[in-house]
Design an enzyme around this catalytic site. Structure first.
Site, short mmCIF file in Angstrom:
data_model
loop_
_atom_site.label_atom_id
_atom_site.label_comp_id
_atom_site.label_asym_id
_atom_site.label_seq_id
_atom_site.Cartn_x
_atom_site.Cartn_y
_atom_site.Cartn_z
N HIS A 186 12.91 7.97 5.11
CA HIS A 186 12.85 6.72 5.88
C HIS A 186 12.98 6.97 7.37
O HIS A 186 12.19 6.48 8.17
CB HIS A 186 13.94 5.76 5.43
N ARG A 293 1.70 -0.06 2.74
CA ARG A 293 2.72 0.09 1.68
C ARG A 293 3.38 -1.28 1.46
O ARG A 293 4.33 -1.62 2.16
CB ARG A 293 3.79 1.09 2.10
N ARG A 329 -2.22 -1.29 -0.82
CA ARG A 329 -1.78 -0.69 -2.08
C ARG A 329 -0.89 -1.67 -2.83
O ARG A 329 0.00 -2.27 -2.24
CB ARG A 329 -1.00 0.60 -1.78
N GLU A 428 -2.45 11.03 -6.64
CA GLU A 428 -1.17 11.63 -6.24
C GLU A 428 -0.47 12.31 -7.42
O GLU A 428 0.66 12.76 -7.29
CB GLU A 428 -0.27 10.59 -5.56
N ASN A 451 1.97 13.31 -0.34
CA ASN A 451 3.45 13.34 -0.40
C ASN A 451 3.90 13.54 -1.84
O ASN A 451 4.79 14.35 -2.12
CB ASN A 451 4.04 12.04 0.13
N ASP A 452 3.29 12.77 -2.73
CA ASP A 452 3.63 12.93 -4.15
C ASP A 452 2.85 14.07 -4.80
O ASP A 452 3.38 14.77 -5.66
CB ASP A 452 3.37 11.62 -4.90
N ARG A 462 10.60 15.71 -3.57
CA ARG A 462 10.36 15.57 -2.13
C ARG A 462 11.59 15.14 -1.35
O ARG A 462 11.63 15.21 -0.12
CB ARG A 462 9.19 14.61 -1.86
N CYS A 499 -4.03 9.56 2.43
CA CYS A 499 -3.01 8.78 3.15
C CYS A 499 -1.64 9.44 3.10
O CYS A 499 -0.66 8.88 3.58
CB CYS A 499 -2.95 7.36 2.61
C1 PEP Z 1 1.89 9.73 -1.06
O1 PEP Z 1 2.49 9.91 -2.12
O2 PEP Z 1 1.31 10.64 -0.44
C2 PEP Z 1 1.86 8.39 -0.43
C3 PEP Z 1 1.09 8.16 0.61
O3 PEP Z 1 2.66 7.43 -0.94
P1 PEP Z 1 4.24 7.29 -0.72
O4 PEP Z 1 4.62 8.24 0.39
O5 PEP Z 1 4.46 5.87 -0.37
O6 PEP Z 1 4.77 7.69 -2.05
MG MG Z 2 3.13 8.23 -3.35
#
Ligand code: PEP
Ligand code: MG
Length: 567
Positions: A186, A293, A329, A428, A451-452, A462, A499
């Site tokens: 965050h 988001r 999303r 993801e 990210n995921d 993560r 993204c």
């Molecule tokens: C991701 O997982 O890359 C993503 C963009 O979604 P979040 O970071 O909200 O899980």
């Molecule tokens: Mg994600």
């Protein structure tokens, strides 16, 4: 000291430590009861003013959802039941206000914390927050107030809460460094939204830095210097100048197309969490929104947002983006993002659990309400709906089926919506990436969520700091998966975006260009730099480099190759 780069920019300034002050409340007998009650009233009034300021600041600078935290705090200050008991205690026992408040608070907190209901447990932490503020006022203990600073500072903290970042005065807080957190935490995402240089995840930070120490860092490097030698300060002053000049130069790219040297156009879009974040996109000339988001609409409140509340937020974003593409999303709750009022059971592995589309396909009413709001808003701009966390074709078909049902409902009710809107999915989860040839036949676009995808491909949580060195965007397995997804999407004639944070990574942008990525979605602050990088590169040349990169065995080899042959 070494940390994780979180938000770009160079910062040189004095440390201001955000202390978790220990407050020692003593029980003292008092004679003048009326005076003690007046003191309590005054402290309540004063804290109300403080919270109102936090609320205004958050509303103005961050967003409605973040501001709502303070509305909840305000309600506690006005609670007659709670403060009635505190006053009664002062009268009955002739004790000081701080002590009375503390004891009544402790009783309530214990009661709330023992309740089954997660929402009530959350209220316990709000109550602690607010009472803590009033007790400090009663005892004359100063609270670190980031909105009322006389000089420029670099904030040093264990972690920063939404309330901390909400009140930060960008003119005075020229940077921040935290002990916990990762690149996608965050506080890191917030730093980029606020465009404040930051480094996070610096081990033993608080036991090393003192108030007033000189702190020097570059948010793109991750190294933090405490009271460094003159030569280091000089070096970073020079870097800061260069950074400022470079930022000025980037301004010239506003209004220009995002095009490679050999004439290949791409779309540079932005990620947002609240309608307020559109400001940053407009300031940085983003060409669209690649990820909205929506979960922030559901967080920091005590019940689900209504269809109308959601409709208003989506409409506002679409209108402000003036027909530029906006990918929204559907709810991605669970994992690190909780919703206290849904009272979901605690899980052993929240990231592998009941979250996102899994929850929406189960609690269909929640899903349908959001889809109705999205469809109703669709006539106000160029909306694209995206489903998160899809792991199987069945899930995708189920989600699309529910969307069709909602469309039928609206048709029956003669409510207008955009009948041609695109429907896409996030890639993801490795299963979706591997099966992307099949998925590509059933959607209008892909957006790769690195990210995921990194965490699931390499089995690295993560959020877990102890293994953050294993969470690596240069991992060859990740790059191969990305290439597969882009190729499979293109074979079926659909566009492929990204993204996750990788899309804005200056070292990987050339690689993604070479792989043929169509849309890059990132923090608004990264857009102009990405445009500059792309303008310096030839897509054709990058394609050849990608062939070589995809044959390298380790993440270090990949990064070294990029450093040597591209950057
Ligand atoms: C991701 O997982 O890359 C993503 C963009 O979604 P979040 O970071 O909200 O899980
Ligand atoms: Mg994600």
């Amino acid at each position: 000291m070494e940390g994780i780069k979180a938000s770009p920019g160079v910062a040189i300034g004095k440390a201001l430590i955000k202390k978790e002050e220990k407050v020692d409340v003593k029980n003292t007998k008092i004679d003048d009861i009326q005076n003690e009650i007046k003191k309590l009233k005054d402290a309540r009034e004063e804290s109300k003013k403080q919270i109102q300021k936090l609320y205004d600041h958050a509303l103005e600078n961050i967003g409605k959802e973040e501001a709502q935290i303070f509305e909840a705090h305000m309600m506690i200050i006005d609670d007659p039941e709670f403060f009635g008991q505190v006053e009664q205690k002062i009268k009955d026992e002739s004790v000081n206000a701080a002590w009375a408040l503390k004891t009544v608070r402790d009783t309530f907190v214990t009661m709330f914390e023992n309740m089954e209901n997660e929402y009530m447990r959350e209220r316990a932490s709000d109550l602690k927050d607010v009472s803590g503020r009033i007790i400090k006022l009663l005892l004359g203990i100063k609270i670190t107030d980031f909105s009322k600073l006389d000089e420029e500072v670099i904030v040093i903290a264990k972690d920063l809460t939404p309330s901390d970042t909400a009140q930060m005065d960008k003119e005075k807080v020229i940077g921040f460094v935290t002990e916990v957190g990762g690149k996608t935490s965050h506080s890191a995402i917030m730093a980029r939204t606020l465009e404040i240089p930051a480094v996070v995840g610096v081990k033993e930070l608080l036991s090393t830095v003192k108030n007033g120490d000189l702190v020097v860092f570059d948010g793109e490097e991750g190294e933090v210097y405490i009271n460094p030698e003159e030569s280091v300060v000089k070096k970073y002053e020079k870097k800061m100048k260069e950074y400022e000049e470079f930022t000025k130069k980037l301004e010239e790219l506003k209004g220009k197309e995002s095009m490679s040297k050999d004439g290949v156009k791409v779309e540079l879009a932005a990620n947002i969490g609240t309608p307020k974040d559109v400001d940053g996109i407009l300031r940085n000339d983003g060409e669209g929104i690649g990820l909205y988001r929506t979960e922030f609409l559901y967080m920091d409140r005590d019940k689900l947002p209504t269809e109308d509340e959601q409709f208003k937020a989506y409409k506002e974003v679409l209108e402000r983006m003036e027909n530029k593409p906006v990918v929204i999303r559907t709810l991605d709750i669970g994992g690190d993002k909780e919703l206290s009022y849904l009272d979901l059971p605690e899980e052993m592995n929240p990231f592998l659990g009941y979250r996102a589309i899994r929850l929406c396909l189960d609690k269909v009413e929640i899903f349908k309400t959001q889809l109705r709001a999205l469809l109703r808003a669709s006539i106000y701009g160029n909306i694209k709906i995206m489903f998160p966390m899809i792991s199987s074709i069945e899930e995708l078909r189920q989600a699309k089926k529910i969307l069709e049902e909602v469309k039928k409902e609206l048709i029956n009710e003669e409510i207008k919506f955009d009948k041609d809107l695109e429907v896409g999915m996030m890639i993801e989860i490795p299963a979706a990436a591997i099966l992307s040839d099949q998925f590509a036949k059933e959607v209008d676009f892909f957006s790769i969520g690195t990210n995921d995808l990194i965490q699931y491909t390499t089995a690295v949580d993560r959020m877990n700091q102890n293994i953050s060195n294993l969470y690596n965007q240069f991992h060859p397995a990740l790059l191969r998966l990305i290439k597969t997804v882009i190729d499979n999407g293109h074979k079926e004639g659909i566009w492929v975006g990204m993204c996750g944070e990788v899309a804005g990574d200056p070292k990987l942008i050339p690689v993604l260009l070479g792989m043929g990525l169509d849309e890059f979605s990132m923090s608004p602050i990264s857009i102009l730099k990405a445009r500059w990088i792309i303008s310096k590169l030839s897509k054709k040349e990058m394609e050849k480099k990608v062939d070589e990169i995809l044959n390298l065995p380790t993440a270090t080899d990949v990064e070294n190759y990029i450093d040597e042959f591209i950057n």
